[in-house]
Design an enzyme around this catalytic site. Structure first.
Site, mmCIF file in Angstrom:
data_model
loop_
_atom_site.group_PDB
_atom_site.id
_atom_site.type_symbol
_atom_site.label_atom_id
_atom_site.label_comp_id
_atom_site.label_asym_id
_atom_site.label_seq_id
_atom_site.Cartn_x
_atom_site.Cartn_y
_atom_site.Cartn_z
ATOM 1 C CE LYS A 150 -2.382 1.979 3.297
ATOM 2 N NZ LYS A 150 -2.351 3.308 3.485
ATOM 3 C CG ASP A 165 -4.902 4.573 1.208
ATOM 4 O OD1 ASP A 165 -6.075 5.094 0.880
ATOM 5 O OD2 ASP A 165 -4.495 4.528 2.451
ATOM 6 C CE LYS A 181 -7.870 6.707 3.449
ATOM 7 N NZ LYS A 181 -6.287 6.348 3.529
ATOM 8 C CG ASP A 190 -11.454 17.927 -6.738
ATOM 9 O OD1 ASP A 190 -12.499 18.710 -6.973
ATOM 10 O OD2 ASP A 190 -10.460 17.971 -6.309
ATOM 11 C CB THR A 205 -10.060 2.080 10.752
ATOM 12 O OG1 THR A 205 -8.976 2.467 9.996
ATOM 13 C CG2 THR A 205 -10.760 0.989 9.941
ATOM 14 N NE ARG A 247 0.259 2.958 13.035
ATOM 15 C CZ ARG A 247 -0.638 3.765 13.733
ATOM 16 N NH1 ARG A 247 -0.300 4.738 14.483
ATOM 17 N NH2 ARG A 247 -1.922 3.492 13.177
HETATM 18 O O1 C5P Z 1 -0.111 1.336 10.865
HETATM 19 P P1 C5P Z 1 -1.602 0.860 10.770
HETATM 20 O O2 C5P Z 1 -1.460 -0.785 10.585
HETATM 21 O O3 C5P Z 1 -2.705 1.362 11.394
HETATM 22 O O4 C5P Z 1 -1.791 1.225 9.237
HETATM 23 C C1 C5P Z 1 -3.114 1.253 8.482
HETATM 24 C C2 C5P Z 1 -2.963 2.044 7.238
HETATM 25 O O5 C5P Z 1 -3.994 2.013 6.579
HETATM 26 C C3 C5P Z 1 -2.215 3.632 7.190
HETATM 27 O O6 C5P Z 1 -1.685 3.747 6.003
HETATM 28 C C4 C5P Z 1 -3.620 4.468 7.231
HETATM 29 O O7 C5P Z 1 -3.448 5.530 6.504
HETATM 30 C C5 C5P Z 1 -4.611 3.244 6.253
HETATM 31 N N1 C5P Z 1 -5.965 3.427 6.556
HETATM 32 C C6 C5P Z 1 -6.679 3.429 7.644
HETATM 33 N N2 C5P Z 1 -7.914 3.678 7.596
HETATM 34 C C7 C5P Z 1 -8.478 4.026 6.596
HETATM 35 C C8 C5P Z 1 -8.045 3.754 5.463
HETATM 36 C C9 C5P Z 1 -6.715 3.785 5.294
HETATM 37 O O8 C5P Z 1 -5.936 3.405 8.692
HETATM 38 N N3 C5P Z 1 -10.029 3.947 6.284
#
Ligand code: C5P
Length: 227
Positions: free
Chosen positions: A30, A59, A61, A64, A118, A208
């Site tokens: 991603k 990603d 998002k 517009d 999320t 992470r």
């Molecule tokens: O580090 P972590 O596992 O929390 O990363 C989640 C990834 O998913 C991040 O890159 C974040 O920007 C992305 N994301 C998210 N929630 C969304 C869409 C994308 O956490 N609804």
């Protein structure tokens, strides 16, 4: 389920080193705001050079006016990525315009709609959307399904209801996964891999817990084993 690793490290060098360490697995990568804004198209080329079988999820998002979104979607398709996303709240006309623009591509990327981030909790979500997360995510998902998108970004907790309301084949990509109960960070609605599996999640997105672990490859292998 197909694992998608979030490349959210502070430099291209670190992200590419992470990708390099994982290259024996044909997984999804991603590329988000941070990496794309800083490192651009060349970063995607560099990832494909490390492993041509890596699948790329861009990603960004999009949100517009419909024509601007369709222009951006076309440029994204030209990059040769495998999947990208738009905000569901950009609406039905934007969805239709984007899908129409991509219809001439033989191998168009998959298009997902972001339902509820999320990182939202119920209180802060309702302040904006005036509905519960579950209800709104389902409504957004139906709109995306009816307008020809391939799936949605949602939390693991909405995945099953969304599939029931649309189709089992309608894809769910879910961030906020802490595979084995690791630290949640800023994510509010986190699920373990076991929950994600039960909820029929197609793409668990994990950042992470992988890139901050002492041994990302071992972590990925542990995850792949349990999928
Ligand atoms: O580090 P972590 O596992 O929390 O990363 C989640 C990834 O998913 C991040 O890159 C974040 O920007 C992305 N994301 C998210 N929630 C969304 C869409 C994308 O956490 N609804």
């Amino acid at each position: 389920m197909e694992l998608c690793v979030a490349l959210d490290l502070p430099s291209a060098k670190e992200n590419l080193a992470l990708a390099e360490s994982l290259k024996e697995h044909n997984i999804w990568m991603k590329v988000g705001f941070r990496a794309y804004i800083r490192d651009g198209k060349e970063f995607i080329v560099a990832l494909k050079k490390i492993n041509p079988e890596f699948k790329i999820f861009l990603d960004l998002k999009l949100y517009d006016i419909p024509n601007t979104m369709a222009d951006a979607a076309q440029e994204i398709a030209e990059l040769g990525v495998d999947m990208f996303n738009i905000h569901a709240s950009s609406g039905k006309v934007a969805m239709q315009t984007v899908m129409e623009r991509l219809s001439s591509y033989e191998n168009r990327p998959l298009v997902l709609a972001v339902t509820a981030l999320t990182s939202f909790d119920e209180e802060n979500f309702t302040l904006i959307y005036e509905k519960s997360i579950n209800a709104k995510a389902e409504q957004f998902a139906k709109m995306a399904y009816e307008n020809g998108l391939d799936g949605v970004v949602c939390s693991s907790f909405e995945s099953r209801a969304i599939k029931n309301a649309t189709s089992a084949k309608f894809l769910t990509l879910c961030p906020g996964i802490r595979p084995f109960g690791e630290d949640a960070g800023d994510q509010k609605r986190v699920a373990t891999l076991e929950v994600a599996k039960e909820e029929g999640v197609d793409f668990p997105v994990i950042g992470r817990p992988i890139y901050r672990s002492d041994n990302p490859l071992a972590k990925v292998e542990e995850i792949l084993k349990s999928l």
